[in-house]
Design an enzyme around this catalytic site. Structure first.
Site, PDB file in Angstrom:
ATOM      1  CE  LYS A 210     -10.241 -20.369  -7.293  1.00  0.00           C
ATOM      2  NZ  LYS A 210      -8.996 -20.414  -8.049  1.00  0.00           N
ATOM      3  CD  GLU A 216      -7.840 -10.799   4.996  1.00  0.00           C
ATOM      4  OE1 GLU A 216      -8.358 -11.914   4.729  1.00  0.00           O
ATOM      5  OE2 GLU A 216      -6.610 -10.614   5.064  1.00  0.00           O
ATOM      6  N   GLY A 282      -7.777 -16.401  -8.708  1.00  0.00           N
ATOM      7  CA  GLY A 282      -8.379 -15.198  -8.113  1.00  0.00           C
ATOM      8  C   GLY A 282      -8.016 -13.937  -8.866  1.00  0.00           C
ATOM      9  NE  ARG A 283      -1.705 -14.503  -9.674  1.00  0.00           N
ATOM     10  CZ  ARG A 283      -1.705 -15.579  -8.904  1.00  0.00           C
ATOM     11  NH1 ARG A 283      -2.509 -15.646  -7.857  1.00  0.00           N
ATOM     12  NH2 ARG A 283      -0.916 -16.601  -9.165  1.00  0.00           N
ATOM     13  CD  GLU A 368      -1.946 -13.444  -5.072  1.00  0.00           C
ATOM     14  OE1 GLU A 368      -2.894 -13.684  -5.828  1.00  0.00           O
ATOM     15  OE2 GLU A 368      -2.107 -13.038  -3.914  1.00  0.00           O
ATOM     16  CG  HIS A 399       4.153  17.622  -9.668  1.00  0.00           C
ATOM     17  ND1 HIS A 399       4.842  18.808  -9.806  1.00  0.00           N
ATOM     18  CD2 HIS A 399       3.357  17.524 -10.765  1.00  0.00           C
ATOM     19  CE1 HIS A 399       4.452  19.419 -10.919  1.00  0.00           C
ATOM     20  NE2 HIS A 399       3.562  18.650 -11.526  1.00  0.00           N
ATOM     21  CE  LYS A 523      -4.599 -16.068   2.277  1.00  0.00           C
ATOM     22  NZ  LYS A 523      -5.287 -16.894   1.281  1.00  0.00           N
TER      23      LYS A 523
HETATM   24  O1  F6P Z   1      -4.144 -13.339  -1.048  1.00  0.00           O
HETATM   25  C1  F6P Z   1      -4.304 -14.606  -1.545  1.00  0.00           C
HETATM   26  C2  F6P Z   1      -5.595 -14.814  -2.245  1.00  0.00           C
HETATM   27  O2  F6P Z   1      -5.785 -16.187  -2.291  1.00  0.00           O
HETATM   28  C3  F6P Z   1      -5.640 -14.212  -3.644  1.00  0.00           C
HETATM   29  O3  F6P Z   1      -4.997 -14.985  -4.583  1.00  0.00           O
HETATM   30  C4  F6P Z   1      -7.101 -14.086  -3.857  1.00  0.00           C
HETATM   31  O4  F6P Z   1      -7.398 -13.266  -4.940  1.00  0.00           O
HETATM   32  C5  F6P Z   1      -7.511 -13.517  -2.518  1.00  0.00           C
HETATM   33  O5  F6P Z   1      -6.705 -14.221  -1.583  1.00  0.00           O
HETATM   34  C6  F6P Z   1      -8.961 -13.646  -2.177  1.00  0.00           C
HETATM   35  O6  F6P Z   1      -9.373 -14.981  -2.146  1.00  0.00           O
HETATM   36  P1  F6P Z   1     -10.895 -15.369  -2.163  1.00  0.00           P
HETATM   37  O7  F6P Z   1     -11.495 -14.880  -3.436  1.00  0.00           O
HETATM   38  O8  F6P Z   1     -10.918 -16.866  -2.068  1.00  0.00           O
HETATM   39  O9  F6P Z   1     -11.563 -14.733  -0.971  1.00  0.00           O
END
Ligand code: F6P
Length: 559
Positions: A210, A216, A282-283, A368, A399, A523
């Site tokens: 987003k 990452e 995002g979620r 979240e 199990h 972060k």
């Molecule tokens: O972990 C926090 C967060 O902002 C989430 O809400 C989001 O889904 C994720 O990081 C990834 O963010 P982006 O889509 O901006 O890479």
């Protein structure tokens, strides 16, 4: 800004407190005395059949819970969300994931803050579908003229969990011969393993972020780009010069983001980028272009059916009275368990191997969203919020951890999800394996609800201390969610159900379920600590004693 209504100051809360003070759950007794309980407490939600009868509530408690939803303004808040009010107060944003699944012919158009939301959503959906078809039909080709066999989605959190969960769930629909893979973790193991057996000439990477700032995702995208260049060069498919490398990226990388300028800066042609908007959290973004990997691997029609399933639930929530409104009732039950009966976690147990990532998806959605200590106006919450969601597919969970649910000291409400028809109907010597599987689902919910008394244990010949060990108290609450089969529509309904459960709880607690400031500090600190690990003495000196010691351990052991 509308001030949150303090749930604990409502008359409904007082009623619930009174119910709790004399509460003595008795599912055996309630079922024996009330032949209509199951029918009354079983409700339809689109294609889903939701049986709430094994929950620890009486009609009176349910009525007080519904009153709580009325008195805290759940319906008004929902209407405000649908209308595009800026209910995400800390980011001053509308919350419009529901607009992503409005039908193409929805009238009048939803216009918010001057934006024709419906027109923009349909335009991007059209672009996603057209691109997906190009890849699926082989019109889109890699740099050496080969068609795509693998799409690799690089994203994390909401830019990963929805796509990977849905891909796993709907894999039987992936009939075009294109496999999707998902890289999320910055642990280099993830990308190394996911690309190890891939052919660079037939691989398409989707960088999904987003913000297009996520450490990452951008790190993995750069690693993927290096892998592409190196492996194409290794087979002589490209020369090592800048122009041919750029050409390779143009043929093997597309992006999904709200920040198209950053996409361009990464070197991805924005003609091959798919946008969405800041009013999609995002979620809550899997219905947006974030679902591109799904549109490619499963097809635009399947993606469309999925959206239709979500929309069914949106409409149910909008039009169904609170006392029959399934997501609202399930949210209210969670409030009853968490705020009155002291439960702190909630299990989601899909009796469907295809839903193996569903609990992980729900963890981001619910935790979240509702893991908050302040309300949407910045004041402290007035009661506990946000339970821990967790689970595993049955029968694996049976199990492993069911022992604690059956006989432990913690109250763990559980949702059981089951499908009448399996994706793969198999027989074991004449025995329908799916029927055997579902017998387990029914057995577990029955055992949890009704238990086994000491008398029943003794009647089987057990004596002494073993009697207590073999006794089950019962009165462990469960909801059974049954559907005919795991179709795209059903999956959309299932996910939509949990989105709106989460919403209901958030409103009752007065919290903004659409921001996530709690993930920011870690972060920031990771960026500060990285140089300390890499040998920056000043950065190391700025760390606390424990962090310094852990870095020292790392350095001593890193070969
Ligand atoms: O972990 C926090 C967060 O902002 C989430 O809400 C989001 O889904 C994720 O990081 C990834 O963010 P982006 O889509 O901006 O890479």
């Amino acid at each position: 800004m509308t001030a949150p209504i303090d749930a604990t100051s409502t008359s409904a809360w007082a009623e619930l407190t009174a119910h709790h003070s004399s509460f003595s759950p008795d599912l055996r007794g309630w079922f024996a005395a009330d032949a209509g309980r199951v029918e009354r407490m079983s409700l339809p939600l689109g294609d889903l059949h939701v049986d709430l009868s094994k929950n620890l509530v009486t009609d009176e408690i349910l009525a007080s819970l519904v009153k709580l939803a009325e008195q805290t303004g759940v319906a008004d808040r929902y209407a405000a969300m649908l209308a595009g009010e800026h209910i995400n107060t800390t980011e001053d944003r509308a919350v419009l994931h529901t607009a992503l699944r409005r039908p193409a012919d929805a009238e009048p158009h939803l216009v918010v803050d001057g934006q024709d939301i419906d027109a923009d959503v349909q335009e991007v959906l059209g672009k996603v579908a057209a691109f997906a078809e190009r890849v699926r039909t082989g019109e889109w080709k890699g740099v050496t003229g080969k068609t795509v066999t693998h799409v690799v989605n690089i994203g994390i959190g909401g830019s990963d969990l929805g796509p990977v969960m849905i891909y796993e769930a709907l894999k039987p629909y992936a009939t075009a011969g294109i496999e999707a893979r998902f890289v999320s973790n910055i642990d280099p193991t993830d990308i190394a393993q996911k690309t190890a057996d891939l052919d660079p000439e037939t691989t398409l990477f989707i960088v999904a972020s987003k913000t297009f700032t996520t450490l990452e995702t951008l790190t993995n995208a750069r690693l993927a780009r290096d892998w592409l260049w190196e492996s194409l060069s290794a087979v002589g498919a490209i020369a090592g010069d800048e122009a041919s490398e750029a050409d390779a990226v143009a043929h093997h990388f597309v992006a999904v983001s709200t920040a198209l300028d950053r996409v361009a800066a990464f070197g991805i042609n924005t003609d091959n980028a798919f946008g969405f908007w800041d009013w999609v959290g995002g979620r809550y973004s899997v219905n947006s272009a974030i679902g591109l990997s799904l549109a490619i691997s499963l097809g635009p029609d399947v993606f469309g059916d999925l959206l239709a399933g979500f929309h069914t639930v949106d409409e149910h929530v909008r039009t169904t009275p609170l006392e029959k409104n399934v997501p609202v009732l399930m949210g209210l039950l969670n409030v009853w368990y968490g705020n009155f009966l002291g439960s702190q976690s909630h299990a989601v147990l899909p009796y469907a191997q295809q839903l193996n990532r569903f609990p992980a998806y729900l963890q981001q959605l619910t935790m979240e969203s509702n893991g908050k200590s302040v309300r949407w106006d910045g004041t402290p919450v007035t009661t506990d919020t946000g339970e821990v969601f967790w689970g595993e597919p049955g029968t694996n969970g049976q199990h492993a951890f069911y022992q604690l649910i059956h006989q432990g000291t913690h109250l763990i409400p559980a949702d059981f999800i089951a499908l009448a028809n399996p994706a793969y109907p198999l027989e074991d010597g004449g025995q329908d394996v799916h029927a055997l599987f579902l017998a387990n689902f029914l057995a577990q919910t029955k055992a949890l609800a009704f238990g086994k008394t000491a008398e029943e244990v003794e009647a089987e010949g057990t004596t002494g201390a073993l009697v207590a060990a073999r006794t089950f108290t019962g009165n462990k609450p469960t909801t059974s969610i049954f559907a005919p089969a795991l179709t795209p529509q059903v999956l959309g309904q299932l996910i939509g159900l949990y989105e709106h459960i989460t919403f209901t709880q958030g409103v009752i607690w007065g919290i903004n379920s659409f921001d996530q400031w709690g993930v920011e500090l870690g972060k920031q600190l990771a960026l500060q600590i990285a140089p300390a690990i890499e040998g920056d003495d000043a950065a190391l000196a700025g760390q606390d004693a424990s962090t310094q010691a852990l870095i020292a351990y790392y350095k001593a052991n890193r070969t």
